[in-house]
Design a protein around this motif. Structure first.
Motif, PDB file in Angstrom:
ATOM      1  N   ALA A 105       0.892  -1.205  -0.457  1.00 54.65           N
ATOM      2  CA  ALA A 105       0.191  -0.030  -0.473  1.00 54.65           C
ATOM      3  C   ALA A 105       0.653   1.039   0.169  1.00 54.65           C
ATOM      4  O   ALA A 105       0.696   2.326  -0.501  1.00 54.65           O
ATOM      5  N   TYR A 106       1.343   0.575   0.482  1.00 55.88           N
ATOM      6  CA  TYR A 106       2.935   2.158   0.392  1.00 55.88           C
ATOM      7  C   TYR A 106       4.028   2.119  -0.492  1.00 55.88           C
ATOM      8  O   TYR A 106       4.750   2.997  -0.124  1.00 55.88           O
ATOM      9  N   GLY A 107       4.313   0.862  -0.547  1.00 53.46           N
ATOM     10  CA  GLY A 107       5.293   0.702  -1.282  1.00 53.46           C
ATOM     11  C   GLY A 107       5.627   1.016  -3.366  1.00 53.46           C
ATOM     12  O   GLY A 107       6.082   1.199  -3.523  1.00 53.46           O
ATOM     13  N   TRP A 108       4.076   0.234  -3.099  1.00 56.07           N
ATOM     14  CA  TRP A 108       3.460   0.467  -4.516  1.00 56.07           C
ATOM     15  C   TRP A 108       4.520   2.126  -5.330  1.00 56.07           C
ATOM     16  O   TRP A 108       4.401   1.992  -6.646  1.00 56.07           O
ATOM     17  N   PRO A 109       4.496   2.981  -5.388  1.00 59.18           N
ATOM     18  CA  PRO A 109       4.282   4.223  -5.976  1.00 59.18           C
ATOM     19  C   PRO A 109       5.779   4.214  -6.773  1.00 59.18           C
ATOM     20  O   PRO A 109       5.389   4.716  -7.428  1.00 59.18           O
ATOM     21  N   LYS A 110       6.146   3.572  -5.663  1.00 64.11           N
ATOM     22  CA  LYS A 110       7.727   4.065  -5.736  1.00 64.11           C
ATOM     23  C   LYS A 110       8.408   2.729  -6.461  1.00 64.11           C
ATOM     24  O   LYS A 110       9.578   2.277  -6.675  1.00 64.11           O
ATOM     25  N   THR A 111       8.011   1.421  -7.087  1.00 62.73           N
ATOM     26  CA  THR A 111       8.040   0.380  -7.789  1.00 62.73           C
ATOM     27  C   THR A 111       7.632  -0.016  -8.970  1.00 62.73           C
ATOM     28  O   THR A 111       6.680   0.525  -9.456  1.00 62.73           O
ATOM     29  N   ALA A 112       9.082   0.070  -9.770  1.00 63.33           N
ATOM     30  CA  ALA A 112       9.174  -0.296 -11.145  1.00 63.33           C
ATOM     31  C   ALA A 112       8.028  -1.042 -10.945  1.00 63.33           C
ATOM     32  O   ALA A 112       7.846  -2.294 -10.813  1.00 63.33           O
ATOM     33  N   ASN A 113       7.133  -0.796 -12.626  1.00 61.67           N
ATOM     34  CA  ASN A 113       6.089  -1.817 -12.591  1.00 61.67           C
ATOM     35  C   ASN A 113       6.101  -1.585 -14.518  1.00 61.67           C
ATOM     36  O   ASN A 113       6.264  -0.730 -14.933  1.00 61.67           O
ATOM     37  N   SER A 114       6.480  -3.046 -14.220  1.00 61.07           N
ATOM     38  CA  SER A 114       6.102  -3.727 -15.722  1.00 61.07           C
ATOM     39  C   SER A 114       5.187  -3.567 -16.886  1.00 61.07           C
ATOM     40  O   SER A 114       4.141  -4.163 -17.901  1.00 61.07           O
ATOM     41  N   GLY A 115       3.669  -3.254 -16.243  1.00 60.27           N
ATOM     42  CA  GLY A 115       2.079  -2.935 -16.963  1.00 60.27           C
ATOM     43  C   GLY A 115       2.317  -2.525 -17.733  1.00 60.27           C
ATOM     44  O   GLY A 115       3.346  -1.103 -17.394  1.00 60.27           O
ATOM     45  N   PRO A 116       1.118  -2.085 -18.222  1.00 59.50           N
ATOM     46  CA  PRO A 116       0.849  -1.184 -19.305  1.00 59.50           C
ATOM     47  C   PRO A 116       0.961  -0.178 -19.383  1.00 59.50           C
ATOM     48  O   PRO A 116       0.252   0.380 -18.200  1.00 59.50           O
ATOM     49  N   GLY A 117       1.689   0.733 -19.716  1.00 56.31           N
ATOM     50  CA  GLY A 117       1.939   2.043 -19.638  1.00 56.31           C
ATOM     51  C   GLY A 117       2.791   2.631 -18.672  1.00 56.31           C
ATOM     52  O   GLY A 117       2.974   3.805 -18.708  1.00 56.31           O
ATOM     53  N   PHE A 118       3.591   2.195 -18.107  1.00 55.66           N
ATOM     54  CA  PHE A 118       4.268   2.029 -17.211  1.00 55.66           C
ATOM     55  C   PHE A 118       5.943   1.659 -17.900  1.00 55.66           C
ATOM     56  O   PHE A 118       6.902   2.466 -17.256  1.00 55.66           O
ATOM     57  N   ASN A 119       6.042   0.959 -18.755  1.00 54.12           N
ATOM     58  CA  ASN A 119       7.490   0.442 -19.235  1.00 54.12           C
ATOM     59  C   ASN A 119       8.381   0.648 -18.463  1.00 54.12           C
ATOM     60  O   ASN A 119       9.686   0.847 -18.338  1.00 54.12           O
ATOM     61  N   GLY A 120       8.207  -0.093 -16.524  1.00 57.34           N
ATOM     62  CA  GLY A 120       9.267  -0.498 -16.174  1.00 57.34           C
ATOM     63  C   GLY A 120       9.741   0.819 -15.340  1.00 57.34           C
ATOM     64  O   GLY A 120      11.025   0.752 -14.228  1.00 57.34           O
TER      65      GLY A 120
END
Length: 138
Positions: A94-109
């Motif tokens: 809940a608190y770590g997600w905003p700064k975690t690299a995301n490989s999902g669509p639109g985030f590109n890592g």
């Protein structure tokens, strides 16, 4: 980038806020979200689109300015993302997600914070909508 927004969350007209007690409450909520997400002062200032010195005054509780429409919109979106994450996840994510690299669509890592800092309000709206969609809303 994330998919285009089909609607804007909180579609009401956002008004500037000049009342000291309301400003203090809004700033406190944004500072709490920034602290919970472990944002640097530079990241928080960029998300709220204020100079670092202004962010420092906000953090210390000595900010005496008015929140214009832009700042109220940013606060609404950041608080909405914060609340949505707390409803969606139970625990550190809940608190770590905003700064975690995301490989999902639109985030590109990139992390959501990187996306929002680079894209401003439109990107913040897309991240907010992404969280709402994950929660099962639209």
């Amino acid at each position: 980038m994330l998919e285009p927004i089909q609607y804007a969350p909180d579609q009401g007209i956002v008004q500037p806020v000049a009342e000291a007690d309301k400003i203090a409450a809004i700033v406190k909520a944004v500072v709490r979200a920034a602290d919970a997400w472990d944002l640097s002062n530079a990241e928080a200032a960029a998300l709220f689109d204020v100079p670092s010195a202004t962010w420092s005054r906000m953090k210390s509780g000595t900010f005496k300015g008015v929140l214009d429409q832009d700042k109220v919109t940013r606060a609404s979106l950041l608080i909405g993302v914060f609340k949505g994450l707390r409803l969606l996840f139970n625990g550190p994510l809940a608190y770590g997600w905003p700064k975690t690299a995301n490989s999902g669509p639109g985030f590109n890592g990139k992390s959501p914070v990187q996306i929002m800092c680079a894209g401003g309000i439109p990107a913040m709206m897309k991240v907010r909508q992404h969280i709402d969609a994950l929660r099962g809303g639209v």
